[in-house]
Write a protein that holds these residues in place. Structure first.
Motif, PDB file in Angstrom:
ATOM      1  N   ALA A  88       1.051  -1.146   0.106  1.00 23.02           N
ATOM      2  CA  ALA A  88      -0.029   0.045   0.264  1.00 23.02           C
ATOM      3  C   ALA A  88       1.010   1.324   0.122  1.00 23.02           C
ATOM      4  CB  ALA A  88      -0.700   0.043   1.533  1.00 23.02           C
ATOM      5  N   PRO A  89       0.315   2.329  -0.578  1.00 26.45           N
ATOM      6  CA  PRO A  89       1.431   3.346  -0.830  1.00 26.45           C
ATOM      7  C   PRO A  89       1.575   4.220   0.353  1.00 26.45           C
ATOM      8  CG  PRO A  89      -0.659   3.715  -2.269  1.00 26.45           C
ATOM      9  CD  PRO A  89      -0.577   2.654  -1.366  1.00 26.45           C
ATOM     10  N   LEU A  90       0.197   4.004   1.510  1.00 29.10           N
ATOM     11  CA  LEU A  90       0.133   4.699   2.800  1.00 29.10           C
ATOM     12  C   LEU A  90      -0.466   4.173   3.573  1.00 29.10           C
ATOM     13  CD1 LEU A  90      -0.135   7.344   4.406  1.00 29.10           C
ATOM     14  CD2 LEU A  90      -1.995   8.004   3.707  1.00 29.10           C
ATOM     15  N   VAL A  91       0.353   3.937   4.742  1.00 34.07           N
ATOM     16  CA  VAL A  91      -0.422   3.382   6.264  1.00 34.07           C
ATOM     17  C   VAL A  91      -0.529   4.195   7.419  1.00 34.07           C
ATOM     18  CG1 VAL A  91       0.181   1.358   7.959  1.00 34.07           C
ATOM     19  CG2 VAL A  91       0.932   0.750   5.272  1.00 34.07           C
ATOM     20  N   ILE A  92      -1.368   5.019   7.847  1.00 31.18           N
ATOM     21  CA  ILE A  92      -1.355   5.542   8.741  1.00 31.18           C
ATOM     22  C   ILE A  92      -2.767   4.839   9.927  1.00 31.18           C
ATOM     23  CG2 ILE A  92      -3.459   5.987   7.703  1.00 31.18           C
ATOM     24  CD1 ILE A  92      -3.468   8.676   8.361  1.00 31.18           C
ATOM     25  N   ALA A 105       7.341   1.550  12.570  1.00 25.25           N
ATOM     26  CA  ALA A 105       7.580   1.730  10.860  1.00 25.25           C
ATOM     27  C   ALA A 105       8.839   1.808  10.040  1.00 25.25           C
ATOM     28  CB  ALA A 105       6.661   2.640  10.331  1.00 25.25           C
ATOM     29  N   ARG A 106       9.495   3.005  10.614  1.00 28.62           N
ATOM     30  CA  ARG A 106      10.778   3.827   9.996  1.00 28.62           C
ATOM     31  C   ARG A 106      12.051   2.360   9.602  1.00 28.62           C
ATOM     32  NH1 ARG A 106      12.053   8.454   9.252  1.00 28.62           N
ATOM     33  NH2 ARG A 106      10.652  10.211  10.762  1.00 28.62           N
ATOM     34  N   PRO A 111       5.358   3.042   4.631  1.00 25.51           N
ATOM     35  CA  PRO A 111       4.970   4.612   3.705  1.00 25.51           C
ATOM     36  C   PRO A 111       4.084   4.829   4.857  1.00 25.51           C
ATOM     37  CG  PRO A 111       4.198   3.120   2.695  1.00 25.51           C
ATOM     38  CD  PRO A 111       4.816   2.043   3.184  1.00 25.51           C
ATOM     39  N   PHE A 112       4.319   5.586   5.777  1.00 28.59           N
ATOM     40  CA  PHE A 112       3.752   5.478   7.498  1.00 28.59           C
ATOM     41  C   PHE A 112       3.801   6.927   7.477  1.00 28.59           C
ATOM     42  CE2 PHE A 112       3.679   5.495  11.813  1.00 28.59           C
ATOM     43  CZ  PHE A 112       1.564   5.020  11.939  1.00 28.59           C
ATOM     44  N   VAL A 113       2.512   7.289   7.726  1.00 25.05           N
ATOM     45  CA  VAL A 113       1.810   8.767   8.137  1.00 25.05           C
ATOM     46  C   VAL A 113       1.647   8.764   9.730  1.00 25.05           C
ATOM     47  CG1 VAL A 113       0.910  11.084   8.211  1.00 25.05           C
ATOM     48  CG2 VAL A 113       2.272   9.703   6.359  1.00 25.05           C
TER      49      VAL A 113
END
Lengths: 269, 269
Positions: A88-92, A105-106, A111-113
């Motif tokens: 997925a391009p974004l995990v939040i 996440a790092r 690709p985490f916010v």
């Protein structure tokens, strides 16, 4: 989510954890036209979320592909889930502590916010969910390598107001504004344990309220933010000792601070 | 007040201090058929009390004779007034600290009973007064040489429920149930002073409320009850430190205490 104005796209969203936050997000995102798959380790939550229309379908088997993954489980579970091999391009996430999940996440290269919606209700679980839970509320976002613009679009799709904040700053601030407030309520309950109930006033009754909330989430939050919470607790303990022999000017200063905080809180909506 | 059932008598009552408590007592006692004379160092309070019907007349010049003297001024003023050469079979006060006023009354040889009505409103002054302020509320009474039966009759005439308690026990108990609660709210205001208001939750907003109340009375109360308040503050500071590294069982125990206190408070009405 690549290319074009975000609002005309139809996202495939995976929501992990279908309690109050996850189910409310699902309701709202579906109402906005997005497709929502859900998962929860408690099959009753999943069933309720399906029958309440909070998700389109269960994400079964080996979940992975989505446009957005929203981690809405308790903090320790989110820290595990952020390490999942998402496609997925974004995990939040929605945890109220940010450093441990950003770090995980790092390490995992996701690709985490980080996300923290300032919204809640006294009751938990999918039955308390409502599509306007986030409407007009602040949604804190913490940069952690993922696409911030898309994360802002998700917060906005939920009806919330995105506000960026660093992970360390976030955790230090909420240690005081939230975690310490809970701790203080618990400490008061212990100190009043043997007091005659008829001597309690309405202020004590109010102040004991948050200590009656479910302890499981709080235990996770306090231990995941232990350093900042310890610092905040020390500061509060010192203020209590200092003010126990306060003069009128000390009390007047505290009064002005309390008035200003309450006014700013009301203005902030 | 001697002889016969108290309820058929018409007392001459002198009320010293015509703020919320004194003016409310005057309204109720007049409605019960008693004669009420009032005094207040602030002539505006006296005028308002007269025009609101809280007193029949000003007690001017050198006050002395009455069936009941009710001291409803701030605590330090009550301690001065209890030493006045009253020509009355009962002097009773309404201070929320009892040892210093009981001690002053004993030294002066006044027929005194300590009183502490557990009633109040957010607003103060005679304009906030109402005859049912004490209705159904606990009225703590502390033996100090005066006629307890008559003091009970006064509390009942106000609509309140008299409950006897020793002076030292009273001051230790309210140091926790009331004075500490105020102190904690002030300490929280100091610790949150520089926090972003948008990070405050509803619990913090609630907990800051009592710190916004007028400081003058609180400064008197805290200093008159300094030893017990200091002890309570130390206990709270220690609990906060201890719970800052709490495990789930610690939090569950505090939660049960909070739930029980709130339930007992509601049951106590």
């Amino acid at each position: 989510m690549a290319g074009g104005p975000v609002r005309v796209e139809r996202w495939r969203v995976t929501i992990v954890g279908l309690g109050l936050i996850g189910a409310s997000a699902g309701m709202r995102l579906r109402a906005e036209g997005h497709w929502v798959g859900g998962m929860d380790r408690d099959p009753r939550h999943l069933d309720r979320a399906l029958s309440l229309g909070a998700v389109d379908a269960e994400v079964a088997g080996r979940p992975g592909e989505a446009d957005v993954v929203l981690l809405a489980a308790p903090p320790r579970a989110n820290i595990e889930w952020v390490r999942h091999p998402w496609q997925a391009p974004l995990v939040i996430d929605t945890s109220s502590v940010k450093e441990p999940v950003v770090q995980a996440a790092r390490e995992a290269g996701v690709p985490f916010v980080g996300g923290h919606p300032l919204a809640g209700r006294a009751e938990g679980g999918p039955d308390a969910a409502r599509p306007d839970l986030f409407q007009g509320r602040t949604f804190l976002l913490t940069a952690a390598g993922g696409p911030m613009e898309q994360a802002r679009a998700v917060a906005q799709a939920l009806g919330a107001l995105p506000v960026e904040i660093g992970a360390a700053e976030h955790d230090r601030a909420v240690a005081r504004t939230s975690h310490l407030v809970y701790l203080m309520s618990c400490a008061l309950a212990e100190v009043l344990r043997d007091s005659p109930a008829q001597l309690l006033g309405p202020a004590a009754h109010e102040m004991l309220r948050v200590a009656t909330s479910p302890t499981g989430l709080w235990e996770e939050i306090l231990s995941l933010n232990a350093a900042a919470v310890g610092e905040a607790a020390t500061a509060l303990a010192e203020e209590i000792r200092r003010l126990s022999s306060a003069d009128g000017e000390d009390l007047a200063r505290a009064r002005r601070a309390a008035e200003q905080l309450r006014r700013r809180w009301s203005d902030a909506g």
